[in-house]
Design a protein around this motif. Sequence first.
Motif, PDB file in Angstrom:
ATOM      1  N   UNK A  36       0.809  -1.221   0.000  1.00  0.00           N
ATOM      2  CA  UNK A  36       0.000   0.000   0.000  1.00  0.00           C
ATOM      3  C   UNK A  36       0.843   1.272   0.000  1.00  0.00           C
ATOM      4  N   UNK A  37       2.167   1.130  -0.119  1.00  0.00           N
ATOM      5  CA  UNK A  37       3.031   2.297  -0.263  1.00  0.00           C
ATOM      6  C   UNK A  37       3.259   3.085   1.004  1.00  0.00           C
ATOM      7  N   UNK A  38       3.006   2.489   2.172  1.00  0.00           N
ATOM      8  CA  UNK A  38       3.224   3.226   3.416  1.00  0.00           C
ATOM      9  C   UNK A  38       4.716   3.356   3.689  1.00  0.00           C
ATOM     10  N   UNK A 102       6.157   7.158 -10.982  1.00  0.00           N
ATOM     11  CA  UNK A 102       6.838   5.939 -10.543  1.00  0.00           C
ATOM     12  C   UNK A 102       6.472   5.577  -9.107  1.00  0.00           C
ATOM     13  N   UNK A 103       6.470   6.559  -8.215  1.00  0.00           N
ATOM     14  CA  UNK A 103       6.176   6.269  -6.814  1.00  0.00           C
ATOM     15  C   UNK A 103       4.718   5.834  -6.625  1.00  0.00           C
ATOM     16  N   UNK A 108       1.117   0.610  -6.091  1.00  0.00           N
ATOM     17  CA  UNK A 108      -0.013  -0.149  -6.622  1.00  0.00           C
ATOM     18  C   UNK A 108      -1.149   0.704  -7.144  1.00  0.00           C
ATOM     19  N   UNK A 109      -0.874   1.972  -7.440  1.00  0.00           N
ATOM     20  CA  UNK A 109      -1.923   2.862  -7.924  1.00  0.00           C
ATOM     21  C   UNK A 109      -1.873   2.998  -9.445  1.00  0.00           C
ATOM     22  N   UNK A 110      -3.037   3.105 -10.027  1.00  0.00           N
ATOM     23  CA  UNK A 110      -3.127   3.419 -11.453  1.00  0.00           C
ATOM     24  C   UNK A 110      -3.079   4.931 -11.605  1.00  0.00           C
ATOM     25  N   UNK A 111      -2.276   5.412 -12.530  1.00  0.00           N
ATOM     26  CA  UNK A 111      -2.058   6.842 -12.679  1.00  0.00           C
ATOM     27  C   UNK A 111      -2.649   7.325 -13.996  1.00  0.00           C
ATOM     28  N   UNK A 312       8.348  12.262  -4.188  1.00  0.00           N
ATOM     29  CA  UNK A 312       8.137  11.180  -3.223  1.00  0.00           C
ATOM     30  C   UNK A 312       7.339  11.677  -2.019  1.00  0.00           C
ATOM     31  N   UNK A 313       7.671  12.867  -1.532  1.00  0.00           N
ATOM     32  CA  UNK A 313       6.956  13.420  -0.383  1.00  0.00           C
ATOM     33  C   UNK A 313       5.489  13.658  -0.714  1.00  0.00           C
ATOM     34  N   UNK A 314       5.209  14.165  -1.921  1.00  0.00           N
ATOM     35  CA  UNK A 314       3.829  14.418  -2.322  1.00  0.00           C
ATOM     36  C   UNK A 314       3.022  13.129  -2.355  1.00  0.00           C
ATOM     37  N   UNK A 315       3.621  12.074  -2.885  1.00  0.00           N
ATOM     38  CA  UNK A 315       2.919  10.781  -2.950  1.00  0.00           C
ATOM     39  C   UNK A 315       2.654  10.239  -1.551  1.00  0.00           C
TER      40      UNK A 315
END
Length: 342
Positions: A36-38, A102-103, A108-111, A312-315
């Motif tokens: 989940x990108x945590x 990329x981040x 696992x997100x669709x962009x 990266x911080x924004x994501x």
Amino acid sequence: MIRHNGLHRERVRRPTLEAVAARAGVSRSTVSRVINGEDTVSDEFRAIVLNAVNELGYVPNSAARSLVTRRTDSIALVVSDSPSEAHADDPLFSAIVRSATRYLEEAGKRVTLMLADSAEGRLRVERYAASGHLDGVVLNSTLSSDPLPAALARTGIPVVSLGRPAVSVPSSYADIDNAGGAASAVRHLLARGRRRIAAIAGPPDTIAAQDRLRGYREALRDTGHRSIIAVGDLTLASGADAMRQLLRDDPALDAVFVAGDLMAIGALRVLSESGRRVPDDVAIAGFDDIEAASHTVPALTTVRAPRTDQARAAVRLLLRQIDGGPASSAILPTELVIREST
């Protein structure tokens, strides 16, 4: 035949989260946090989990998860001004878009990349955000007059801006320390003994340009030196034009702070054409540290902007907000890179 079907079902069975955890030797919750990108998992364990994911061919069952979480796992990356006006020659624009994409994909997100460079485009983005098709928006909006940040705020969807939005809009954002970076460059010029320090500012309708100009003025405020300012539009040609104007306005200037490296390269060209030696006659410092900055003659002193870290911080801020956390912001420090132009 029954046995054959059973073997077929076994062969195509999807790897589970538990199987990934067993392969990686970690808990199921750790795998879930990585998927989940945590950012609560160490880089070492994140690498172990991602290696197990690749080995097993694990793919999150986003359809089933959406039924439970009511999430779409879709994020819009919105560019809310015209690339032809603001970013056509800016190598950092594509870098930050690639990094953010990329981040998000690693999480696992669709962009979905969306352009909002017109009234119709902004309305399209606003309607799409309000339709329930998205979990959140990463917004690249540079103009202080842009109505889209306020419009997205009204939809209630989580939004994180790449850069500080207009002061009147409450929003989460990831920015760099534009004012502090500019001030560090001007203080460096002062420390080099320069006393007539001019500035080539960026477009006045952009927040970053306003902050960099503020940093320039604050660094000069207590010195008694007056401000000498010309304005460009972040392109090489505009930097050249602004440098010509500054030489007309104050032929005795001995340093220039430039709010963008492309403009600084244009300014360097004009100084050379006018017979001014850099840095002997005029020192010059830029902002951004694009790749070309280290290849100019002389090599350009500049302020390094951590664009990859900003993306990266924004994501991370957006994912945290989607998970129910509070809206928050981050301002990343810059670094002065001293080269031969000062």
